[in-house]
Write a protein that holds these residues in place. Structure first.
Motif, PDB file in Angstrom:
ATOM      1  N   THR A 124      60.617   8.752  -2.734  1.00  0.00           N
ATOM      2  CA  THR A 124      59.206   8.671  -2.740  1.00  0.00           C
ATOM      3  C   THR A 124      58.376   9.411  -3.556  1.00  0.00           C
ATOM      4  N   PHE A 125      59.054  10.726  -3.377  1.00  0.00           N
ATOM      5  CA  PHE A 125      58.100  11.886  -3.875  1.00  0.00           C
ATOM      6  C   PHE A 125      58.528  12.178  -5.297  1.00  0.00           C
ATOM      7  N   LEU A 126      59.872  12.434  -5.474  1.00  0.00           N
ATOM      8  CA  LEU A 126      60.450  12.838  -6.498  1.00  0.00           C
ATOM      9  C   LEU A 126      61.735  11.789  -7.101  1.00  0.00           C
ATOM     10  N   PRO A 127      61.923  11.530  -8.285  1.00  0.00           N
ATOM     11  CA  PRO A 127      62.891  10.517  -8.581  1.00  0.00           C
ATOM     12  C   PRO A 127      64.291  11.161  -8.336  1.00  0.00           C
ATOM     13  N   ILE A 128      65.332  10.472  -7.856  1.00  0.00           N
ATOM     14  CA  ILE A 128      66.802  10.862  -7.831  1.00  0.00           C
ATOM     15  C   ILE A 128      67.398  10.865  -9.152  1.00  0.00           C
ATOM     16  N   ARG A 129      68.213  11.608  -9.299  1.00  0.00           N
ATOM     17  CA  ARG A 129      69.047  11.619 -10.677  1.00  0.00           C
ATOM     18  C   ARG A 129      69.725  10.329 -10.891  1.00  0.00           C
ATOM     19  N   GLU A 130      70.133   9.924 -12.175  1.00  0.00           N
ATOM     20  CA  GLU A 130      70.676   8.722 -12.606  1.00  0.00           C
ATOM     21  C   GLU A 130      72.271   8.765 -12.216  1.00  0.00           C
ATOM     22  N   GLY A 131      72.699   7.608 -12.145  1.00  0.00           N
ATOM     23  CA  GLY A 131      74.158   7.417 -11.840  1.00  0.00           C
ATOM     24  C   GLY A 131      74.579   6.891 -10.497  1.00  0.00           C
ATOM     25  N   ILE A 132      75.565   5.789 -10.523  1.00  0.00           N
ATOM     26  CA  ILE A 132      75.652   5.244  -9.055  1.00  0.00           C
ATOM     27  C   ILE A 132      76.598   6.385  -8.131  1.00  0.00           C
ATOM     28  N   VAL A 133      77.448   7.210  -8.779  1.00  0.00           N
ATOM     29  CA  VAL A 133      78.271   7.989  -8.061  1.00  0.00           C
ATOM     30  C   VAL A 133      77.189   9.217  -7.286  1.00  0.00           C
ATOM     31  N   VAL A 134      76.344   9.644  -8.287  1.00  0.00           N
ATOM     32  CA  VAL A 134      75.428  10.398  -7.846  1.00  0.00           C
ATOM     33  C   VAL A 134      74.570  10.008  -6.760  1.00  0.00           C
ATOM     34  N   LYS A 135      74.038   8.846  -6.795  1.00  0.00           N
ATOM     35  CA  LYS A 135      73.119   8.291  -5.713  1.00  0.00           C
ATOM     36  C   LYS A 135      74.037   8.018  -4.458  1.00  0.00           C
ATOM     37  N   MET A 136      75.113   7.653  -4.473  1.00  0.00           N
ATOM     38  CA  MET A 136      76.302   7.537  -3.276  1.00  0.00           C
ATOM     39  C   MET A 136      76.472   8.871  -2.748  1.00  0.00           C
ATOM     40  N   ILE A 137      76.674   9.850  -3.503  1.00  0.00           N
ATOM     41  CA  ILE A 137      76.948  11.144  -2.889  1.00  0.00           C
ATOM     42  C   ILE A 137      75.632  11.706  -2.091  1.00  0.00           C
ATOM     43  N   ALA A 138      74.346  11.475  -2.836  1.00  0.00           N
ATOM     44  CA  ALA A 138      73.171  11.915  -2.373  1.00  0.00           C
ATOM     45  C   ALA A 138      72.864  11.298  -1.012  1.00  0.00           C
ATOM     46  N   LEU A 139      73.096  10.044  -0.891  1.00  0.00           N
ATOM     47  CA  LEU A 139      72.964   9.309   0.261  1.00  0.00           C
ATOM     48  C   LEU A 139      73.914   9.644   1.707  1.00  0.00           C
ATOM     49  N   LEU A 140      75.269  10.145   1.393  1.00  0.00           N
ATOM     50  CA  LEU A 140      75.749  10.747   2.113  1.00  0.00           C
ATOM     51  C   LEU A 140      75.437  12.019   2.487  1.00  0.00           C
ATOM     52  N   CYS A 141      75.141  12.790   1.559  1.00  0.00           N
ATOM     53  CA  CYS A 141      74.522  14.155   2.073  1.00  0.00           C
ATOM     54  C   CYS A 141      73.241  14.219   2.693  1.00  0.00           C
ATOM     55  N   CYS A 142      72.343  13.286   2.353  1.00  0.00           N
ATOM     56  CA  CYS A 142      70.975  12.850   2.956  1.00  0.00           C
ATOM     57  C   CYS A 142      71.294  12.448   4.479  1.00  0.00           C
ATOM     58  N   VAL A 143      72.327  11.729   4.847  1.00  0.00           N
ATOM     59  CA  VAL A 143      72.669  11.087   6.209  1.00  0.00           C
ATOM     60  C   VAL A 143      73.242  12.290   7.090  1.00  0.00           C
ATOM     61  N   GLY A 144      74.067  13.242   6.251  1.00  0.00           N
ATOM     62  CA  GLY A 144      74.731  14.370   7.051  1.00  0.00           C
ATOM     63  C   GLY A 144      73.764  15.318   7.386  1.00  0.00           C
ATOM     64  N   ILE A 145      72.875  15.741   6.609  1.00  0.00           N
ATOM     65  CA  ILE A 145      71.786  16.485   6.873  1.00  0.00           C
ATOM     66  C   ILE A 145      70.854  16.244   8.051  1.00  0.00           C
ATOM     67  N   SER A 146      70.282  14.940   8.020  1.00  0.00           N
ATOM     68  CA  SER A 146      69.328  14.299   8.776  1.00  0.00           C
ATOM     69  C   SER A 146      69.908  13.947  10.182  1.00  0.00           C
ATOM     70  N   SER A 147      71.315  13.956  10.369  1.00  0.00           N
ATOM     71  CA  SER A 147      71.654  13.740  11.583  1.00  0.00           C
ATOM     72  C   SER A 147      72.421  14.742  12.299  1.00  0.00           C
ATOM     73  N   ILE A 148      72.151  16.138  11.700  1.00  0.00           N
ATOM     74  CA  ILE A 148      72.518  17.353  12.384  1.00  0.00           C
ATOM     75  C   ILE A 148      71.690  17.554  13.831  1.00  0.00           C
ATOM     76  N   ALA A 149      72.381  17.744  14.919  1.00  0.00           N
ATOM     77  CA  ALA A 149      71.794  17.904  16.387  1.00  0.00           C
ATOM     78  C   ALA A 149      71.006  19.290  16.410  1.00  0.00           C
TER      79      ALA A 149
END
Length: 257
Positions: A1-26
């Motif tokens: 929403t604030f800043l655009p994500i970098r181009e490329g489907i692979v980059v976006k998939m890795i970014a999604l996995l990293c985002c899920v990992g960061i946001s799920s840390i207890a």
């Protein structure tokens, strides 16, 4: 929403996995490794996967990190309190509570995302570095208080930190509203400046038209004078032609619309 994500489907998939990992840390009290690990991971995530300058990236981390750790802290500690409050805690009960926590976080993030998208869509580019730093100064105080409380408060007193965590989440929403307010103010200022420029342009245009009408009027008088002094047919035809050409310009009138 604030800043655009970098181009490329692979980059976006890795970014999604990293985002899920960061946001799920207890996050628990005195859990320095995870508390600072989320902050560091968030910074690296923004630097690697999103476009934009360094100041907006840092600002987004400062704004959203309090929401991230506060939400995880509240859900984990409330879930743990519910589990230990059961008369006969079982593995099934633990799994059920954990599942509720995992479902609740994305729903809350969805609500935050909808608020952010409604308030900040297409206006982030209007914010200058000074404006970002102003927002950072507000969020830095909340971020520092969360780090101190979460790092030094004993786990048995985790409930004491709940108001601080809730305040951190409210501050995030307030900062998003402030972003929208500042950007809208900038946008209105730009529009006002453009309208003032257009108004000055039309004022000058009207002055030019008045001067031109005055010149046409003087030309007509000079032609009439010449016509009265020179009575030749050729001269009369030339005068009549010139008078007919300027007649329309002299009668022109600006309505101001």
């Amino acid at each position: 929403t604030f800043l655009p994500i970098r181009e490329g489907i692979v980059v976006k998939m890795i970014a999604l996995l990293c985002c899920v990992g960061i946001s799920s840390i207890a996050i628990f009290s005195q859990d320095t490794l995870n508390i600072l690990g989320v902050l560091l991971g968030f910074l690296v995530y923004m630097a690697v996967f999103h476009k934009g300058d360094i100041v907006p990236k840092l600002s987004i981390v400062f704004i959203l990190y309090p929401m991230l750790v506060s939400l995880n802290y509240l859900t984990e500690n409330i879930g743990m309190s519910l589990f230990f409050s059961l008369s006969d805690p079982t593995l099934l009960a633990s799994t059920a509570i954990h599942a509720v926590v995992l479902v609740l976080r994305p729903l809350l993030w969805l609500a935050v995302w909808r608020i952010a998208k409604r308030w900040t869509e297409n206006i982030i580019a209007l914010l200058t570095t000074k404006m970002w730093l102003l927002l950072d100064s507000i969020c830095a105080a909340v971020l520092a208080s969360l780090l101190v409380v979460f790092n030094y408060l004993p786990q048995e007193d985790a409930v004491v930190a709940f108001p601080v965590a809730i305040a951190g989440m409210v501050t995030v929403v307030g900062c998003m509203y402030l972003i929208a307010y500042i950007a809208n103010s900038v946008q209105q200022s730009i529009q006002l400046e453009r309208l003032q420029t257009e108004y000055q342009y039309y004022e000058e245009k009207l002055k030019d038209e008045k001067r031109i009408r005055a010149i046409y009027h003087d030309m007509k008088n000079h032609l009439l004078l010449l016509q009265s002094e020179y009575n030749g047919d050729d001269m009369r035809q030339m005068m009549d032609s010139l008078l007919s050409q300027i007649a329309g310009y002299e009668s022109y009138h600006a309505t101001g619309n």
